[in-house]
Design a protein around this motif. Sequence first.
Motif, PDB file in Angstrom:
ATOM      1  N   GLN A 243      73.236  -4.166 -20.301  1.00  0.00           N
ATOM      2  CA  GLN A 243      72.781  -4.522 -21.645  1.00  0.00           C
ATOM      3  C   GLN A 243      73.918  -5.012 -22.527  1.00  0.00           C
ATOM      4  O   GLN A 243      73.705  -5.828 -23.427  1.00  0.00           O
ATOM      5  N   ARG A 244      75.129  -4.516 -22.264  1.00  0.00           N
ATOM      6  CA  ARG A 244      76.278  -4.912 -23.079  1.00  0.00           C
ATOM      7  C   ARG A 244      77.042  -6.092 -22.498  1.00  0.00           C
ATOM      8  O   ARG A 244      77.952  -6.602 -23.145  1.00  0.00           O
ATOM      9  N   VAL A 249      73.597 -10.740 -22.354  1.00  0.00           N
ATOM     10  CA  VAL A 249      73.138 -10.817 -23.742  1.00  0.00           C
ATOM     11  C   VAL A 249      72.875 -12.267 -24.127  1.00  0.00           C
ATOM     12  O   VAL A 249      71.835 -12.595 -24.723  1.00  0.00           O
ATOM     13  N   GLU A 250      73.790 -13.137 -23.763  1.00  0.00           N
ATOM     14  CA  GLU A 250      73.662 -14.554 -24.121  1.00  0.00           C
ATOM     15  C   GLU A 250      72.514 -15.231 -23.391  1.00  0.00           C
ATOM     16  O   GLU A 250      71.717 -15.967 -23.983  1.00  0.00           O
ATOM     17  N   LEU A 253      68.917 -11.420 -22.851  1.00  0.00           N
ATOM     18  CA  LEU A 253      68.434 -10.486 -23.860  1.00  0.00           C
ATOM     19  C   LEU A 253      68.470 -11.075 -25.255  1.00  0.00           C
ATOM     20  O   LEU A 253      67.622 -10.773 -26.081  1.00  0.00           O
ATOM     21  N   THR A 255      69.371 -11.925 -29.156  1.00  0.00           N
ATOM     22  CA  THR A 255      69.497 -11.034 -30.308  1.00  0.00           C
ATOM     23  C   THR A 255      68.140 -10.691 -30.906  1.00  0.00           C
ATOM     24  O   THR A 255      68.034  -9.926 -31.845  1.00  0.00           O
TER      25      THR A 255
END
Length: 262
Positions: A243-244, A249-250, A253, A255
Amino acid sequence: MDDVSILGVATLSKKFGGVTAVQDVSVDVPRGGILSIIGPNGAGKTSLLNMISGFYRPDTGRVVLEGQDITQMKPSDIAALGIARTFQNIALFSGLTVLDNLMLGRHVRMKAGVLSSVIYWGMAQKEDIAHREAVEEIIEFLNLQDLRKQQSASLSYGLRKRVELGRALASEPKVLLLDEPMGGMNQDEKEDMARYVLDVNQERGVTVVLIEHDMGVVMDISDKIVVLDRGRCIATGTPDEVQRHPKVVEAYLGTSKSGGRL
């Protein structure tokens, strides 16, 4: 493959014409754990499972189960060694009952063939009783008792998915490959299936490799996650680590708080 892994894939690659489905993917599957493979459509997730289970032959790389190279083996031989799988599209025999579909899952454990069944009727009969007892135990485990004599075609989508899970379990797998077992389900059905997957892992000791789009399910039940993007592995780790991970993230997931699916 390290000592705590039951299954390892090393630098697997697969092309279809000019399209690279999987490129140089290496994964160690922890024994007794749940490993989830995530990524968007076309990332190579199902192709990876197909190479592990023998439905595809990789162009490069190898697959090792408990120290044995199974890369070039036939799917039936791989199943006999202890790898079972389910499919995105339900692959039950719709005209057969739930019980008969599960009995078909026992075929890799059946020793008595047609000839031996004729010559040694007693032996074959004892084996059939043992297989039926194993199937009845799975029916109870998956709460299918009232449905054993129903044709699978008459069942709801969620129940058919559960029967397919049962058929895979009937082969007594060491490793269970699940290709979107919760795809197309409503929320209640997803929660039921997630519970069964956890029970299969924790109560029956089966190592699970799971392809799933629902990120809530993935983060809740996975011990380890592999993220694929365009055939390549871009991240591997625990749910918190993935998740980190900046690339995850990019790419997936983002923002937004309205997601939950890859």
